[in-house]
Design an enzyme around this catalytic site. Sequence first.
Site, mmCIF file in Angstrom:
data_model
loop_
_atom_site.group_PDB
_atom_site.id
_atom_site.type_symbol
_atom_site.label_atom_id
_atom_site.label_comp_id
_atom_site.label_asym_id
_atom_site.label_seq_id
_atom_site.Cartn_x
_atom_site.Cartn_y
_atom_site.Cartn_z
ATOM 1 N N PRO A 165 7.948 37.811 -62.087
ATOM 2 C CA PRO A 165 9.070 38.707 -61.773
ATOM 3 C C PRO A 165 10.067 38.178 -60.730
ATOM 4 O O PRO A 165 11.097 38.808 -60.499
ATOM 5 C CB PRO A 165 8.381 39.978 -61.267
ATOM 6 C CG PRO A 165 7.024 39.552 -60.843
ATOM 7 C CD PRO A 165 6.653 38.375 -61.675
ATOM 8 N N LYS A 170 13.930 38.664 -64.551
ATOM 9 C CA LYS A 170 14.462 38.321 -65.869
ATOM 10 C C LYS A 170 13.819 39.048 -67.050
ATOM 11 O O LYS A 170 14.381 39.061 -68.147
ATOM 12 C CB LYS A 170 14.286 36.806 -66.121
ATOM 13 C CG LYS A 170 15.211 35.939 -65.312
ATOM 14 C CD LYS A 170 16.577 35.864 -65.977
ATOM 15 C CE LYS A 170 17.657 35.406 -65.033
ATOM 16 N NZ LYS A 170 18.285 36.493 -64.269
ATOM 17 N N TYR A 213 14.832 38.033 -50.525
ATOM 18 C CA TYR A 213 13.733 37.200 -51.020
ATOM 19 C C TYR A 213 13.302 36.299 -49.870
ATOM 20 O O TYR A 213 14.097 35.468 -49.409
ATOM 21 C CB TYR A 213 14.197 36.336 -52.192
ATOM 22 C CG TYR A 213 14.439 37.104 -53.478
ATOM 23 C CD1 TYR A 213 15.618 37.821 -53.691
ATOM 24 C CD2 TYR A 213 13.487 37.093 -54.501
ATOM 25 C CE1 TYR A 213 15.829 38.514 -54.876
ATOM 26 C CE2 TYR A 213 13.705 37.786 -55.694
ATOM 27 C CZ TYR A 213 14.875 38.492 -55.870
ATOM 28 O OH TYR A 213 15.082 39.171 -57.041
ATOM 29 N N HIS A 255 25.254 45.318 -57.050
ATOM 30 C CA HIS A 255 24.969 44.380 -55.962
ATOM 31 C C HIS A 255 25.700 43.068 -56.199
ATOM 32 O O HIS A 255 25.604 42.481 -57.265
ATOM 33 C CB HIS A 255 23.456 44.118 -55.853
ATOM 34 C CG HIS A 255 22.733 45.172 -55.071
ATOM 35 N ND1 HIS A 255 21.541 44.952 -54.427
ATOM 36 C CD2 HIS A 255 23.062 46.454 -54.816
ATOM 37 C CE1 HIS A 255 21.162 46.064 -53.811
ATOM 38 N NE2 HIS A 255 22.064 46.989 -54.044
HETATM 39 P P1 RFL Z 1 7.131 46.840 -72.432
HETATM 40 O O1 RFL Z 1 7.991 47.486 -71.408
HETATM 41 O O2 RFL Z 1 5.795 46.352 -72.042
HETATM 42 O O3 RFL Z 1 6.997 47.888 -73.619
HETATM 43 C C1 RFL Z 1 6.081 47.723 -74.667
HETATM 44 C C2 RFL Z 1 5.762 49.087 -75.226
HETATM 45 O O4 RFL Z 1 4.914 48.948 -76.368
HETATM 46 C C3 RFL Z 1 3.890 49.912 -76.294
HETATM 47 N N1 RFL Z 1 2.764 49.429 -77.113
HETATM 48 C C4 RFL Z 1 2.461 49.902 -78.336
HETATM 49 N N2 RFL Z 1 3.034 50.865 -79.070
HETATM 50 C C5 RFL Z 1 2.490 51.134 -80.286
HETATM 51 N N3 RFL Z 1 1.406 50.485 -80.783
HETATM 52 C C6 RFL Z 1 0.808 49.497 -80.055
HETATM 53 N N4 RFL Z 1 -0.252 48.855 -80.545
HETATM 54 C C7 RFL Z 1 1.345 49.171 -78.784
HETATM 55 N N5 RFL Z 1 1.009 48.273 -77.815
HETATM 56 C C8 RFL Z 1 1.879 48.449 -76.821
HETATM 57 C C9 RFL Z 1 3.598 50.031 -74.816
HETATM 58 O O5 RFL Z 1 2.956 51.255 -74.482
HETATM 59 C C10 RFL Z 1 5.003 49.946 -74.236
HETATM 60 O O6 RFL Z 1 5.624 51.206 -74.133
HETATM 61 O O7 RFL Z 1 7.871 45.609 -73.130
HETATM 62 P P2 RFL Z 1 9.433 45.334 -73.403
HETATM 63 O O8 RFL Z 1 10.094 46.511 -74.053
HETATM 64 O O9 RFL Z 1 9.480 44.008 -74.048
HETATM 65 O O10 RFL Z 1 10.106 45.244 -71.965
HETATM 66 C C11 RFL Z 1 9.778 44.199 -71.090
HETATM 67 C C12 RFL Z 1 9.877 44.664 -69.636
HETATM 68 O O11 RFL Z 1 9.113 45.857 -69.480
HETATM 69 C C13 RFL Z 1 9.386 43.605 -68.647
HETATM 70 O O12 RFL Z 1 9.803 42.321 -69.053
HETATM 71 C C14 RFL Z 1 9.912 43.853 -67.224
HETATM 72 O O13 RFL Z 1 9.385 45.028 -66.687
HETATM 73 C C15 RFL Z 1 9.574 42.675 -66.305
HETATM 74 N N6 RFL Z 1 9.990 42.898 -64.913
HETATM 75 C C16 RFL Z 1 11.301 42.751 -64.524
HETATM 76 N N7 RFL Z 1 12.245 42.452 -65.427
HETATM 77 C C17 RFL Z 1 13.553 42.379 -65.052
HETATM 78 O O14 RFL Z 1 14.414 42.087 -65.901
HETATM 79 N N8 RFL Z 1 13.974 42.620 -63.755
HETATM 80 C C18 RFL Z 1 13.088 42.926 -62.790
HETATM 81 O O15 RFL Z 1 13.503 43.180 -61.668
HETATM 82 C C19 RFL Z 1 11.686 42.970 -63.143
HETATM 83 N N9 RFL Z 1 10.771 43.283 -62.229
HETATM 84 C C20 RFL Z 1 9.045 43.286 -63.960
HETATM 85 C C21 RFL Z 1 9.467 43.455 -62.608
HETATM 86 C C22 RFL Z 1 7.721 43.522 -64.308
HETATM 87 C C23 RFL Z 1 6.831 43.905 -63.347
HETATM 88 N N10 RFL Z 1 5.511 44.175 -63.789
HETATM 89 C C24 RFL Z 1 4.813 45.365 -63.465
HETATM 90 C C25 RFL Z 1 4.961 43.399 -64.885
HETATM 91 C C26 RFL Z 1 8.587 43.830 -61.628
HETATM 92 C C27 RFL Z 1 7.255 44.033 -61.984
HETATM 93 C C28 RFL Z 1 6.322 44.404 -60.860
HETATM 94 C C1 PHB Z 2 12.291 45.383 -58.305
HETATM 95 O O1 PHB Z 2 13.135 46.054 -57.678
HETATM 96 O O2 PHB Z 2 11.302 45.915 -58.836
HETATM 97 C C2 PHB Z 2 12.457 43.926 -58.426
HETATM 98 C C3 PHB Z 2 13.626 43.330 -57.973
HETATM 99 C C4 PHB Z 2 13.785 41.951 -58.067
HETATM 100 C C5 PHB Z 2 12.783 41.180 -58.589
HETATM 101 C C6 PHB Z 2 11.611 41.780 -59.064
HETATM 102 C C7 PHB Z 2 11.448 43.154 -58.976
HETATM 103 O O3 PHB Z 2 12.945 39.827 -58.658
#
Ligand code: RFL
Ligand code: PHB
Length: 391
Positions: free
Chosen positions: A293, A297, A201, A72
């Site tokens: 989110p 980032k 957005y 994109h």
């Molecule tokens: P995670 O993905 O939470 O993974 C942590 C892992 O650790 C496990 N765990 C354990 N394992 C062993 N022993 C324990 N005691 C444990 N406790 C936990 C868990 O089961 C899990 O598998 O962390 P990590 O790897 O630091 O990754 C971070 C990302 O997942 C997170 O920052 C992003 O998803 C945030 N986020 C977005 N980030 C982006 O860069 N671009 C996006 O577009 C974006 N959109 C989003 C998002 C997060 C969202 N939610 C649901 C919070 C959109 C949403 C809706």
């Molecule tokens: C997504 O596609 O899940 C998404 C995209 C952009 C954002 C957050 C989430 O800023």
Amino acid sequence: MRTTVGIIGAGPAGLLLARLLHNAGIDSVVLESRDRAYVEQRQRAGILEQGTVDVLRAAGAGERMDRRGLRHDGIELRFDRRRHRVDFPRLTRGRSVMVYAQTEVCKDLIALQLKEGGPLLFEAEALAVEGAESDRPAVRFRHGGREDVLECDYVVGCDGFWGVARKAVPAGLSRVFERTYPFGWLGILADVAPSHDELVYARHDRGFALLSMRSPSVSRLYLQVPADTDAETWSDEEIWDELERRLETDDDWTLRRGPITQKSVTPMRSYVHEPMRHGRLFLAGDAAHIVPPTGAKGLNLAVGDVVTFARALTHRQETGSTELLDAYSATCLRRVWQAERFSYDMTTMLHRHPEATPFEERLQLARLDRIASCRAAETDLAEGYTGFPIG
Ligand code: RFL
Ligand code: PHB
């Protein structure tokens, strides 16, 4: 069990770290509390910064991303029924982002790890990190109904916001910087082609809305809702009606509707734990910091942290110098705070705060108008969105 690097958590941070260490000839063991299907299906991020795309390719994990991901070159801002496109390559000397779901990144990295890498144990829950100040830290964990100990040279806590690693930093040495928001996002997945070819957005008097996608036939959309909302109280029709209202424009743009296959509410939080290192325990990704989110980032920050750690440990193995490991926390935190600032700015510019005064609402519109009319302001957004350099 013994290994060089004990990694807690198989989210994007833990999985990518295991891959980077494997490529550098450093052994590791990954402990993940959930099962493989759960980790591969957890719906989350969708946007990879240019730097994240480059790291995944260089790690040999970019093959499916390059086939299936959607490049994109911009996003659209909507406000006051107007549309403004931000053109990333034009403003950032060629940078762009990739739409490729976090679930797919995790699937790719899990497949590689199981085929080529060191042990990756599912349903292995870390209970505590012990001896972080010593040169023999260990992770106590439970696997297959038994308690065991993983002895390590280094432990990296990649266990997300609710994990156990952060708790091993003594309270007197920790500082937490935090902000919660009185709203969350109701997110849906729908089997319908995206109604726009780039992310939208939208700031609206009724609240924020985001149009995103997972593929040419699957849409991902979000609505700002009060923080304590139960997703089940929203019918599918109400969700589409509300999205339509908040995304409306003065031209003939229309929102395509389709079957909703998933819906859930995500709370919004800004959080930083300092420092990101204690002795031989290093924190990476959501274990150390959370961003709302809106700036897309979170995953990208997690990637930056583990790249920084892998570089620092490789430097230590090659030269004997701990200089980069000692700098780990400060190096990561500089980038983390830039992402915190960017995510906070995007969030406060686009969401309706329940206590906002009419004056503050006008300021939001003025900020958007500034981006739409001033190249410097627009460039600042484009640089932030496509990502800050790692290290
Ligand atoms: P995670 O993905 O939470 O993974 C942590 C892992 O650790 C496990 N765990 C354990 N394992 C062993 N022993 C324990 N005691 C444990 N406790 C936990 C868990 O089961 C899990 O598998 O962390 P990590 O790897 O630091 O990754 C971070 C990302 O997942 C997170 O920052 C992003 O998803 C945030 N986020 C977005 N980030 C982006 O860069 N671009 C996006 O577009 C974006 N959109 C989003 C998002 C997060 C969202 N939610 C649901 C919070 C959109 C949403 C809706
Ligand atoms: C997504 O596609 O899940 C998404 C995209 C952009 C954002 C957050 C989430 O800023």
